[in-house]
Design an enzyme around this catalytic site. Structure first.
Site, PDB file in Angstrom:
ATOM      1  N   GLY A 122     -28.373 -91.031 -53.588  1.00 33.27           N
ATOM      2  CA  GLY A 122     -28.211 -89.697 -54.169  1.00 33.27           C
ATOM      3  C   GLY A 122     -26.960 -89.611 -55.019  1.00 33.27           C
ATOM      4  O   GLY A 122     -26.719 -90.438 -55.900  1.00 33.27           O
ATOM      5  N   ASP A 123     -26.157 -88.595 -54.744  1.00 28.60           N
ATOM      6  CA  ASP A 123     -24.898 -88.422 -55.476  1.00 28.60           C
ATOM      7  C   ASP A 123     -23.706 -88.783 -54.594  1.00 28.60           C
ATOM      8  O   ASP A 123     -22.614 -88.239 -54.769  1.00 28.60           O
ATOM      9  CB  ASP A 123     -24.784 -86.991 -55.997  1.00 28.60           C
ATOM     10  CG  ASP A 123     -24.793 -85.956 -54.873  1.00 28.60           C
ATOM     11  OD1 ASP A 123     -25.399 -86.241 -53.817  1.00 28.60           O
ATOM     12  OD2 ASP A 123     -24.193 -84.880 -55.044  1.00 28.60           O
ATOM     13  N   GLU A 124     -23.916 -89.695 -53.659  1.00 31.49           N
ATOM     14  CA  GLU A 124     -22.861 -90.108 -52.737  1.00 31.49           C
ATOM     15  C   GLU A 124     -22.324 -91.489 -53.126  1.00 31.49           C
ATOM     16  O   GLU A 124     -23.092 -92.439 -53.315  1.00 31.49           O
ATOM     17  CB  GLU A 124     -23.386 -90.136 -51.300  1.00 31.49           C
ATOM     18  CG  GLU A 124     -23.783 -88.763 -50.786  1.00 31.49           C
ATOM     19  CD  GLU A 124     -24.353 -88.829 -49.377  1.00 31.49           C
ATOM     20  OE1 GLU A 124     -24.239 -87.812 -48.667  1.00 31.49           O
ATOM     21  OE2 GLU A 124     -24.923 -89.869 -49.004  1.00 31.49           O
TER      22      GLU A 124
END
Length: 205
Positions: A122-124
């Site tokens: 994801g956006d991690e």
């Protein structure tokens, strides 16, 4: 022309004296290319080309051993983009993917060559800082990352702005195992989001 080859060399004898060598070789460029592709898929994120979780765990394991042996600091940093889901849902996954690529480039532009930046989903993102000189150096690096990511991203005709919340923990001071170090950094990141986003927090055990 230079290329990888597999070669078999046979000695030719005449009255027990070697007179010639015969080499039979085959070009193994395709095999090497395939091995590289397999390695890329196994250890790197296909979108950003950053190391993935598997490679991160290997490097973190080595970093912990070195820090214990030489009494060096190490830092595990967990990052999550602020408001990314809204942008991704509103503008589409293609724009979201391009944004993640540009975020990865900015993170790599701040950290040193010996450090490791990973995308774990994801956006991690997770960053492993290898042997920073002090806690102040860790926090200065993270503040630069926050500042870099706060600048607008230009994608197609759009100017997009996101922030990042960051949590981190230090080892060997945090004596946990690898998975616990990641969880502690994640917990600290959650505290940073709760504190108002765009901030950083250190794990307090």
């Amino acid at each position: 022309e230079c290329f990888p080859e597999r070669i078999t060399i046979t000695a030719v004898n005449d009255d027990a004296k070697i007179t010639h060598y015969i080499g039979i070789f085959s070009d193994i460029s395709d095999k090497k290319d395939q091995e590289q592709k397999i390695k890329q898929l196994a250890f790197y994120d296909p979108l950003t080309a950053l190391p993935n979780r598997r490679l991160l765990l290997e490097r973190l394991d080595q970093a912990i051993i070195i820090s214990q042996r030489h009494q060096h600091y190490g830092a595990v940093i967990y990052m999550d983009l602020d408001h990314f889901k809204i942008l991704n849902d509103t503008l589409g996954h293609r724009v979201g993917d391009e944004l993640l690529i540009k975020v990865a480039e900015r993170i790599k532009g701040v950290i040193r060559d010996e450090d490791t930046a990973c995308r774990i989903g994801g956006d991690e993102f997770v960053v492993l800082l290898d042997s920073p000189q002090s806690i102040d150096e860790v926090e200065e690096t993270l503040k630069r990352i926050i500042q870099e990511i706060s600048h607008p991203f230009h994608i197609n005709d759009l100017s997009l702005q996101v922030g990042v919340s960051i949590g981190y923990t230090l080892f060997p001071e945090d004596e946990s195992d690898i998975n616990s170090l990641l969880k502690h950094a994640d917990d600290a990141m959650y505290d940073a989001k709760q504190a108002g986003k765009g901030t950083l927090k250190r794990f307090q055990g």
